[in-house]
Design a protein around this motif. Sequence first.
Motif, PDB file in Angstrom:
ATOM      1  N   GLN A 107       9.898  11.639  -7.568  1.00  9.56           N
ATOM      2  CA  GLN A 107       9.829  10.738  -6.409  1.00  9.56           C
ATOM      3  C   GLN A 107       9.818  11.580  -5.132  1.00  9.56           C
ATOM      4  N   VAL A 108       8.893  11.301  -4.229  1.00 10.09           N
ATOM      5  CA  VAL A 108       8.791  12.010  -2.950  1.00 10.09           C
ATOM      6  C   VAL A 108       9.023  10.997  -1.835  1.00 10.09           C
ATOM      7  N   LEU A 109       9.939  11.323  -0.948  1.00  5.34           N
ATOM      8  CA  LEU A 109      10.215  10.470   0.197  1.00  5.34           C
ATOM      9  C   LEU A 109       9.153  10.753   1.268  1.00  5.34           C
ATOM     10  N   LEU A 110       8.184   9.858   1.391  1.00 11.29           N
ATOM     11  CA  LEU A 110       7.055  10.091   2.294  1.00 11.29           C
ATOM     12  C   LEU A 110       7.449  10.076   3.761  1.00 11.29           C
ATOM     13  N   ARG A 134       0.831  -1.215   0.000  1.00 17.03           N
ATOM     14  CA  ARG A 134       0.000   0.000   0.000  1.00 17.03           C
ATOM     15  C   ARG A 134       0.861   1.259   0.000  1.00 17.03           C
ATOM     16  N   ILE A 135       1.963   1.262   0.728  1.00 14.62           N
ATOM     17  CA  ILE A 135       2.862   2.416   0.750  1.00 14.62           C
ATOM     18  C   ILE A 135       3.492   2.613  -0.624  1.00 14.62           C
ATOM     19  N   ALA A 136       3.915   1.524  -1.268  1.00 12.36           N
ATOM     20  CA  ALA A 136       4.507   1.620  -2.605  1.00 12.36           C
ATOM     21  C   ALA A 136       3.493   2.185  -3.604  1.00 12.36           C
ATOM     22  N   ALA A 137       2.244   1.734  -3.520  1.00 13.29           N
ATOM     23  CA  ALA A 137       1.197   2.243  -4.405  1.00 13.29           C
ATOM     24  C   ALA A 137       0.964   3.729  -4.150  1.00 13.29           C
ATOM     25  N   GLN A 164       3.199   5.861  -2.955  1.00 14.23           N
ATOM     26  CA  GLN A 164       4.361   6.584  -3.468  1.00 14.23           C
ATOM     27  C   GLN A 164       4.289   6.736  -4.986  1.00 14.23           C
ATOM     28  N   GLU A 165       3.810   5.718  -5.683  1.00 10.80           N
ATOM     29  CA  GLU A 165       3.669   5.818  -7.138  1.00 10.80           C
ATOM     30  C   GLU A 165       2.630   6.858  -7.518  1.00 10.80           C
ATOM     31  N   ARG A 166       1.533   6.907  -6.788  1.00 13.73           N
ATOM     32  CA  ARG A 166       0.478   7.905  -7.069  1.00 13.73           C
ATOM     33  C   ARG A 166       1.004   9.307  -6.807  1.00 13.73           C
ATOM     34  N   VAL A 167       1.755   9.491  -5.726  1.00 18.44           N
ATOM     35  CA  VAL A 167       2.346  10.794  -5.420  1.00 18.44           C
ATOM     36  C   VAL A 167       3.324  11.184  -6.518  1.00 18.44           C
ATOM     37  N   LYS A 168       4.105  10.233  -7.002  1.00 21.04           N
ATOM     38  CA  LYS A 168       5.071  10.499  -8.078  1.00 21.04           C
ATOM     39  C   LYS A 168       4.356  10.979  -9.341  1.00 21.04           C
ATOM     40  N   GLU A 169       3.210  10.347  -9.656  1.00 22.17           N
ATOM     41  CA  GLU A 169       2.419  10.774 -10.814  1.00 22.17           C
ATOM     42  C   GLU A 169       1.915  12.205 -10.646  1.00 22.17           C
ATOM     43  N   LEU A 170       1.439  12.541  -9.456  1.00 19.79           N
ATOM     44  CA  LEU A 170       0.871  13.869  -9.217  1.00 19.79           C
ATOM     45  C   LEU A 170       1.931  14.962  -9.163  1.00 19.79           C
TER      46      LEU A 170
END
Length: 176
Positions: free
Chosen positions: A142-145, A127-130, A132-138
């Motif tokens: 790459q954003v370090l959460l 879920r965290i990886a998913a 992070q991918e959504r944040v990267k798209e937006l």
Amino acid sequence: LAEPRIALWLLDPDDRHKATSLSDIAAHLDVKALPSAGAVAGGLLHVPNLIFVAAAPRSQLTKRWPEFFLAMPCMAALLRKLRGQSLLERFWNVEMPFAVVLAWMEHFGIGLAARDPLQTHSHILYRIAALQERVKELVGRQVLLSSSEDVGRALFEDLALPLPNGARFHRKPSGR
């Protein structure tokens, strides 16, 4: 709010008796289904500081007390036992707040399986990886959460969201 199953577990974590319902807990604690006969009169059930209108005839209440009416006597018995074992503070300050976190996790789709913690861990990582991918798209990068600085930069610089009222944006000497 208090969860009787957590209180029962805290009293004996190794107990093989897994009470799944309030009726099971009441039986395990030997909590009586009804108070003394003098406490039930005219369709009213009197518990100190509370009065409930009995929805069923007295004879039916004697056979099977609704779980709603078992909650208070069960929790009272459990809280007395927790106090006797010096676990009352841990129950309120550790276990119950953690139960709220678990409830929210399950509400948002992060299920927990007590039998397989590795599967739960894998599910959380997925879920965290998913996320992070959504944040990267937006955001477009790459954003370090786990970094509040990087998340702040993504929100307020990359996405240009307005700062909350009264908040100030401070830059570090490094220019970040």
